[in-house]
Scaffold this active site. Structure first.
Site, mmCIF file in Angstrom:
data_model
loop_
_atom_site.group_PDB
_atom_site.id
_atom_site.type_symbol
_atom_site.label_atom_id
_atom_site.label_comp_id
_atom_site.label_asym_id
_atom_site.label_seq_id
_atom_site.Cartn_x
_atom_site.Cartn_y
_atom_site.Cartn_z
ATOM 1 C CG HIS A 52 -0.183 2.190 -9.159
ATOM 2 N ND1 HIS A 52 -0.457 1.813 -7.866
ATOM 3 C CD2 HIS A 52 -1.244 2.945 -9.569
ATOM 4 C CE1 HIS A 52 -1.646 2.305 -7.514
ATOM 5 N NE2 HIS A 52 -2.134 2.994 -8.519
ATOM 6 C CG LEU A 95 9.169 -16.857 -2.638
ATOM 7 C CD1 LEU A 95 8.987 -16.873 -1.117
ATOM 8 C CD2 LEU A 95 9.578 -15.449 -3.084
ATOM 9 C CG ASP A 132 -2.048 0.975 1.109
ATOM 10 O OD1 ASP A 132 -2.395 1.370 -0.026
ATOM 11 O OD2 ASP A 132 -2.589 1.381 2.160
HETATM 12 C C1 IPE Z 1 -5.286 -2.667 0.004
HETATM 13 O O1 IPE Z 1 -5.016 -1.343 -0.195
HETATM 14 C C2 IPE Z 1 -5.272 -3.414 -1.298
HETATM 15 C C3 IPE Z 1 -3.971 -3.514 -1.952
HETATM 16 C C4 IPE Z 1 -2.838 -3.067 -1.490
HETATM 17 C C5 IPE Z 1 -3.977 -4.191 -3.200
HETATM 18 P P1 IPE Z 1 -6.183 -0.265 -0.404
HETATM 19 O O2 IPE Z 1 -5.500 1.033 -0.620
HETATM 20 O O3 IPE Z 1 -7.109 -0.711 -1.456
HETATM 21 O O4 IPE Z 1 -6.928 -0.322 0.989
HETATM 22 P P2 IPE Z 1 -7.805 0.773 1.746
HETATM 23 O O5 IPE Z 1 -8.816 1.276 0.758
HETATM 24 O O6 IPE Z 1 -6.867 1.852 2.178
HETATM 25 O O7 IPE Z 1 -8.394 0.053 2.908
HETATM 26 C C1 IPE Z 2 -1.525 0.250 -3.378
HETATM 27 O O1 IPE Z 2 -1.351 1.626 -3.375
HETATM 28 C C2 IPE Z 2 -1.855 -0.306 -4.717
HETATM 29 C C3 IPE Z 2 -3.222 -0.800 -4.842
HETATM 30 C C4 IPE Z 2 -4.137 -0.735 -3.927
HETATM 31 C C5 IPE Z 2 -3.606 -1.391 -6.091
HETATM 32 P P1 IPE Z 2 -2.566 2.638 -3.363
HETATM 33 O O2 IPE Z 2 -2.926 2.953 -4.773
HETATM 34 O O3 IPE Z 2 -3.671 2.156 -2.510
HETATM 35 O O4 IPE Z 2 -1.871 3.913 -2.701
HETATM 36 P P2 IPE Z 2 -2.518 4.922 -1.659
HETATM 37 O O5 IPE Z 2 -3.029 4.113 -0.519
HETATM 38 O O6 IPE Z 2 -3.602 5.640 -2.400
HETATM 39 O O7 IPE Z 2 -1.383 5.800 -1.260
HETATM 40 MG MG MG Z 3 -4.095 2.374 -0.525
#
Ligand code: IPE
Ligand code: IPE
Ligand code: MG
Length: 253
Positions: free
Chosen positions: A44, A138, A27
């Site tokens: 990303h 792994l 995240d």
């Molecule tokens: C969790 O992150 C899902 C992934 C990292 C793929 P999100 O960014 O979607 O989660 P929330 O919305 O903060 O709970």
């Molecule tokens: C994680 O990073 C990737 C996915 C959930 C696909 P985010 O896109 O959720 O990044 P933040 O949480 O908005 O910073």
């Molecule tokens: Mg996120």
């Protein structure tokens, strides 16, 4: 300096007590990009480098299972353009990394409702699964269109189907059977869950499997997460006392 820290962490780790299974909620990509005044897609893309580094070190440490949360069942709520970027990056990652994954013995195991992913992603996953099938290092579970609740729904459906067909009786439904009907069938539950980026929630990740997992979180954003942070998590993990509901060091009553 960072080499010193890395060495100190490596010296601290008890190699006989590494976790068998590590789970990571990758995240913070969006925040990483926004902090730099960049579109979220850049975050990303930068997150892919972190994944590459972490897969590599988990292989070097001989960790048996790594489960990374790449796309949740809720992430479809994001703008279509961002979803497309994520799917394109997945295809790019698989194409770019497949040789190294093979060389290092990584076995790819995507988990989630894969049939609902765009065809290009499904095809790239299928090709990577086939190429890495015989690898014995792994096991890399990539959670894609994954949701813990949907996984439980799928498990309930498959067990109900078996009961309906008379293959099993209701009395035979126990924790072992439930575990074996999840996407992580045959794997131990994660010992350690890492969530970068400061949010303290599990966001529908591995709801059943995390029952006794040790949580470790950091404010570091996923695109900045590197082996030094993983080693720090391992050192902290080894300081924890896992009781599983019991008592510590009980020799007599
Ligand atoms: C969790 O992150 C899902 C992934 C990292 C793929 P999100 O960014 O979607 O989660 P929330 O919305 O903060 O709970
Ligand atoms: C994680 O990073 C990737 C996915 C959930 C696909 P985010 O896109 O959720 O990044 P933040 O949480 O908005 O910073
Ligand atoms: Mg996120």
């Amino acid at each position: 300096m960072s080499g010193d820290i890395l060495q100190r962490l490596l010296d601290t780790i008890d190699w006989g007590r590494l976790p068998a299974h590590i789970a990571i909620i990758m995240d913070g990509n969006g925040r990483w990009a926004t902090e730099r005044g960049l579109p979220r897609a850049f975050g990303h893309r930068a997150g892919m480098d972190s994944l590459k580094d972490i897969v590599r070190i988990c292989g070097e440490l001989k960790i048996s299972y790594l489960t990374v949360y790449a796309f949740s069942t809720e992430n479809w709520k994001r703008p279509m353009q961002e979803v497309n970027v994520l799917m394109d990056l997945l295809v790019e990652y698989l194409g770019r990394e497949i040789n190294e994954l093979c060389q290092t013995g990584v076995r790819l195991n995507p988990i989630g409702r894969l049939g609902e992913l765009p065809l290009r992603a499904q095809n790239a996953l299928q090709a990577a699964v086939e190429r890495t099938r015989a690898n014995e290092g792994l096991s890399l579970n990539i959670a894609l269109n994954y949701g813990g609740r949907v996984e439980i729904v799928d498990m309930v459906r498959s067990i109900a189907e078996d009961v309906k067909k008379g293959y099993i009786s209701i009395e035979q439904i126990d924790e072992k059977l439930v575990s074996s009907c999840l996407y992580t069938t045959g794997q131990p539950d994660p010992d350690l869950l890492i969530r970068p980026s400061g949010d303290l929630r599990i966001s529908n990740f591995l709801l059943w499997q995390l029952a006794y997992t040790e949580f470790w979180h950091t404010d570091i954003l996923w695109p900045d997460f590197r082996r030094v942070h993983l080693l720090q998590a391992l050192v902290d993990y080894q300081r924890r006392e896992r009781r599983f509901g019991g008592l510590k060091n009980v020799n007599s009553t």
